[in-house]
Design an enzyme around this catalytic site. Sequence first.
Site, mmCIF file in Angstrom:
data_model
loop_
_atom_site.group_PDB
_atom_site.id
_atom_site.type_symbol
_atom_site.label_atom_id
_atom_site.label_comp_id
_atom_site.label_asym_id
_atom_site.label_seq_id
_atom_site.Cartn_x
_atom_site.Cartn_y
_atom_site.Cartn_z
ATOM 1 N N MET A 33 24.307 8.780 2.075
ATOM 2 C CA MET A 33 24.154 10.226 2.731
ATOM 3 C C MET A 33 24.596 9.772 4.280
ATOM 4 S SD MET A 33 23.817 13.168 2.292
ATOM 5 C CE MET A 33 23.139 13.860 0.566
ATOM 6 N N PHE B 63 -11.213 -7.416 13.652
ATOM 7 C CA PHE B 63 -10.115 -7.811 12.893
ATOM 8 C C PHE B 63 -9.765 -6.847 11.866
ATOM 9 C CE2 PHE B 63 -8.874 -9.960 9.036
ATOM 10 C CZ PHE B 63 -7.606 -10.317 9.409
ATOM 11 N N GLN B 64 -8.363 -6.527 11.904
ATOM 12 C CA GLN B 64 -8.245 -5.207 10.707
ATOM 13 C C GLN B 64 -8.701 -3.960 11.289
ATOM 14 O OE1 GLN B 64 -8.118 -6.827 6.662
ATOM 15 N NE2 GLN B 64 -6.134 -7.626 7.180
ATOM 16 N N GLU C 137 0.749 -1.244 -0.086
ATOM 17 C CA GLU C 137 -0.035 0.094 -0.086
ATOM 18 C C GLU C 137 0.900 1.075 -0.036
ATOM 19 O OE1 GLU C 137 -0.541 -2.457 2.042
ATOM 20 O OE2 GLU C 137 -2.554 -3.191 1.881
ATOM 21 N N LYS D 91 -17.630 -0.691 6.272
ATOM 22 C CA LYS D 91 -17.901 -1.689 5.321
ATOM 23 C C LYS D 91 -19.556 -2.004 5.174
ATOM 24 C CE LYS D 91 -17.264 -6.667 3.861
ATOM 25 N NZ LYS D 91 -16.713 -7.775 4.455
#
Lengths: 163, 585
Positions: free
Chosen positions: B489, B115-116, B53, B165
């Site tokens: 760097m 969940f999630q 993502e 949802k």
Amino acid sequence: MSNPDRFHTIVTTVENKPGVLARVSGLFARRGFNIESLAVAPTDDERFSRITFTVDVESAPLEQVVKQLNKLINVVEIQELPPEDCVSRELMLVTVAADAHHRRELMGLIDDWRAYVLAENTERIMLSFSARTARLDEFEECLRPFGIVELQRTGRVALPALD
Amino acid sequence: MSNNQQMCGGEALVKALERAGVEVMFGLPGGAILPVYDPIIDSSIRHILVRHEQGAGHMAEGYAHATGRPGVVMVTSGPAATNVVTPLCDAFLDSVPMVCITGQVPYAAIGTDAFQECDTTGITMAVTKHNFLVTEAQDIPRTIRAAFHIATTGRPGPVLVDIPKDIVDPVNPRSAMTWYEATDADMDLPGYHPITQGDPELIRAAAEMIRTAQRPVLYVGGGILKSRAAEALLQLAEMVQIPVVTTLMARGAFPDNHELCLGMPGMHGNFTAVTAMQKSDLLVSLGARFDDRVTGRLDGFAPAAKIIHVDIDPAELGKVRRVDIGIQGDCRLVIEDLTAAMREIGGVEAQADRRAWRSTISGWQEKFPLVYEQSEPGERLKPQYVLEELRDNNPADTIVTSGVGQHQMYASQYWKFDHPYTWINSGGLGTMGFSIPAAIGAKVGKPDRRVWAVDGDGCFQMTAQELVTASVEDIPIKVALLNNSYLGMVRQWQEMFYDERFSEVYLSEQTPDYVKWSEAMGCVGIRVESPEEVAPAITKANEINDRPVVVEFRTDPRENVFPMVPAGKSNSELVVDPSQQGLEP
């Protein structure tokens, strides 16, 4: 609150929606700004709430915080009120020990300060007192010798002074 | 689609995105966002399926940088939402317009540690311009309109819309809604009124201050690009004949090949750009924000300069440096008004005599060009040489993206940016791994343009998996991987400021095998080890357009980026290339 001039009042009109207080207070926290007191309630128009902050201007410059507050989408208006330009009040509810020996003396004090008795029993009196923050501090000191059982203050609310 | 049609929130969400003009979005489905992925099958919107993502977020940024249109991301709840936090923050710091749709657990389950589940709006509050948790299907069209409005107006930025949802799932009655075409009035944003027009009185005062300045510099930042002001800036600069420095976010906003262009200022800016700002008596800051990487130690920054500061965000005016004139407004509109005001007071003829200033500046340019020493035979390549060859073997309208580190600075220094929107990098947040997904997003937005991602080996290993996305989705970007086997760097800082005590900066010379890895991801992989191979490899890469190409250049880890203002030092203490040290300016 020893030096009241340090404390400025910021009055923000915000959208009355969930999470708005978190956005506003989170912004203060991220800038390392301690909120001295906070009062929130819907305005006369229920779509909006007013959040009144008291902040210590000696702890950090206020200008950037006000500008950042203005960037929050839910913040509609901000007024910064220096102590000399506003009328402010704070409310205190306090339960004080009041046995028979000290009851008369305490009632005299309540009269002098124009506090209100909200409830009482043989051992205690519950009072409400509304005034400027500094006056609340003073009144609290006067009550302390009697024995403060419980005390709650609201944080100050303010409006701009009239010309 | 007519108003009053009954539909499900998921369909309404996709329809609202189409109505917002979305042509492409970057995402990855999962449990909570599943119902929205069903109507996507029938949508006109192209969906690019990413491998992580974070990649979706940077692709959306690259797309937005290249096209000026908002980048759109769609991912699920929980870990997907936390994976987009980095690109959201990146977009927030670089003012990139982005709309990110995240799935959320059903409304009734919020707060139950489902969940999630994660508190997506809470987590992203500090890294978005604004976010929404939509609680009713009926609110979807107006919220999407508001999200795009906020993301693209005023100071642009990322906006997140969290969608439970149940309000998009057709099997749930809470998803039923009546479609309507959301209007501005539906958005209900009483606290959001960006001001775009500058105050005419302040603009007149600014014109007068510019007229009399002896040593003025136009200090231009990313706001020029966000406000599509490059053309207006060119007109202003040419009319008043004032030199221009372009910050890291503004490379290309003013053409490098223009005689007034001094290039990039700041920590790794060139001597002339840094010193011109430092010695100037007037800095006209246009869409820049006095970042610490530009100013160096603040109390030593441009001590004699008055400041005119133009920015659409009033919180920037005076935030870092006290301003003499602060103008809130859209850069393009203010620059156009300022140009008109300059013309009114006599144009270039009325300006102070700046011949001495110009000759001082050209003296610096002659004495302190960017330099490096070419490698000896058998040594690893010089990264600067690779960038020069890349520049010379590609058209000027090539889009260059970069990751973060030495290769980013070499790219900004050695590429010549003659067109706006050809340079895409992570300036504010400094997000390693930015270049490959950003290049993919840019190529999706500008399919006819050549897109090169300039990357380092540290960065490459953070987001390389998106090359699989590029292969599978047929997005033929090219990657110039400057592999010096180090976190370069950091190595440079340890060499210069930690007595060469190198701590955890060596990656590996053998592992991974970048050619094999690239091939495994469906790309062509080319390894280049000596200078004479550089140009042919670039040419070969440019001839391949049916898949992504990765060219690994084995570069010299001892090479450091110069000039450099050491952290905490004033810009007057700029350290130039060792070969120029001791020269009198």
